[in-house]
Scaffold this active site. Structure first.
Site, short mmCIF file in Angstrom:
data_model
loop_
_atom_site.label_atom_id
_atom_site.label_comp_id
_atom_site.label_asym_id
_atom_site.label_seq_id
_atom_site.Cartn_x
_atom_site.Cartn_y
_atom_site.Cartn_z
CE LYS A 1 -0.17 1.90 3.56
NZ LYS A 1 -0.60 0.51 3.88
CD GLU B 1 -9.26 2.04 5.04
OE1 GLU B 1 -9.95 2.67 4.23
OE2 GLU B 1 -9.57 1.88 6.24
CG ASN C 1 -4.62 -1.44 -0.29
OD1 ASN C 1 -5.69 -0.95 -0.60
ND2 ASN C 1 -4.15 -1.39 0.95
CB ALA D 1 -2.56 -7.22 11.64
CB SER E 1 2.87 -2.52 10.72
OG SER E 1 1.95 -1.47 10.48
CD1 TRP F 1 -3.50 -1.14 12.51
CD2 TRP F 1 -2.15 -2.87 12.85
NE1 TRP F 1 -2.23 -0.65 12.72
CE2 TRP F 1 -1.38 -1.69 12.93
CE3 TRP F 1 -1.50 -4.10 13.04
CZ2 TRP F 1 -0.01 -1.68 13.19
CZ3 TRP F 1 -0.13 -4.10 13.30
CH2 TRP F 1 0.59 -2.91 13.37
CG ASP G 1 2.90 1.80 5.35
OD1 ASP G 1 2.82 0.57 5.22
OD2 ASP G 1 2.06 2.46 5.99
#
Length: 342
Positions: A198, A288, A263, A147, A145, A11, A251
């Site tokens: 999210k 994350e 994820n 990357a 988004s 990213w 998102d």
């Protein structure tokens, strides 16, 4: 404008490429903590590890070494921090005396380990900044988004979030261009809650898809997950309309359904019977949601916010539940009104 991007992952590299391709002719420096990685990118003029095959333009310079030294040498007008959440605190500490605006790209909460936490854990990015670098003029760049698509110049829309109008304006000036639209939003709490929650919900939809529960179930998870996200955000002081925007609904839809979503891929892997460690290792990148899920549920509990989907994700990640048990508990909950405040 002179811009430095700290962090040469996928990213960070994508945003450096976007800025370097801007019609305004920005001078962009991409910083890597590992000097060998910086040398390799300089030699190949691409990031072969994270975005192979995408050539670096001449306007993109490479750097490594101490962040403060790199910042001084390139005389940047704007610094972008593209580390994972786990590295944000340390990077902000290194940049705490910067006199230029700083914005981060990471989404999530600081991780809370199973069984405990410390005062330095469990915060959103802007809370970390207030704690370790309170004088920084700072904000976040967030939104739906991947990357790879951004680096390829495919149409993308993001949100520049900050309570500081100058920071918002500078981020828009730096990145808004032919292939990247950047909208300003002063609700940094809402933007960061959306970006964190999210990721947790995408693990749930990955499990749903991996178990072949159907598109009805996926739609229900996304919609009820959005309700959980909104409830937590409102309790933390966010604005409701933020969750209908790019950093909320946008998102969530992307991360919960896109094949490039890390994820979601964790959820798919867990559904195939992999352990959490195996699922994370198979990615080769940071997901994350795995690290911030406990914090999301903890903060919701402190505020009296009901987040049953997020709670079941944490139980799965901690090995206290199975996917089939989670589905049974979610479907077996008592009837409730669709619209409620907590």
């Amino acid at each position: 404008m002179k811009i430095i991007v700290f962090g040469a992952g996928a990213w960070g590299t994508a945003m450096a490429l976007s800025a370097a391709a801007h019609p305004a002719g920005h001078a962009v420096t991409l910083w890597a903590r590992d000097g060998r990685q910086a040398d390799a990118m300089q030699a190949a003029r691409q990031n072969a590890r994270y975005l192979p095959g995408i050539a670096f333009p001449a306007a993109l310079a490479l750097a490594s070494g101490a962040p403060s030294g790199a910042l001084a040498s390139c005389r940047a007008d704007l610094a972008i921090v593209a580390t994972p959440m786990s590295g944000l605190r340390g990077m902000l500490e290194e940049l705490r005396d910067a006199t230029i605006p700083v914005a981060w790209l990471c989404k999530g909460f600081e991780a809370v380990p199973a069984g405990g936490e410390t005062a330095a854990q469990g915060l959103m990015a802007h809370e970390i900044c207030s704690q370790v670098a309170p004088r920084l003029r700072a904000g976040a760049l967030s939104g739906p988004s991947f990357a790879l698509e951004a680096a390829q110049g495919r149409p993308t829309a993001l949100v520049a979030a900050s309570r500081d109008a100058h920071v918002r304006e500078l981020l828009v000036e730096a990145f808004h261009g032919p292939t990247l639209r950047v909208y300003a939003n002063e609700d940094i709490v809402g933007v960061e809650v959306g970006g964190a929650v999210k990721n947790v919900l995408a693990i749930a939809t990955g499990l749903c898809d991996g178990l072949d529960l159907g598109t009805n179930a996926r739609a229900a998870l996304i919609t009820r997950g959005l309700a959980e996200m909104s409830r937590l955000g409102l309790a933390l002081g966010a604005r409701a309309e933020t969750f209908m925007g790019l950093s909320g609904l946008g998102d969530l839809v992307l991360t919960a359904t896109g094949d490039l979503s890390r994820n979601r891929r964790v959820g798919l892997a867990l559904a195939r019977g992999l352990t959490l460690d195996q699922a994370v290792e198979s990615l080769g990148h940071v997901a994350e949601g795995v690290y911030s899920a406990r914090t999301v549920v903890r903060r919701a509990g402190q505020l009296g916010v009901d987040m049953p989907i997020a709670r079941e994700v944490v139980a799965l990640l901690d090995g206290r539940s199975t996917a089939s048990d989670a589905v049974a508990r979610l479907m077996g909950r008592s009837p409730a009104a669709e619209l409620r405040s907590c």
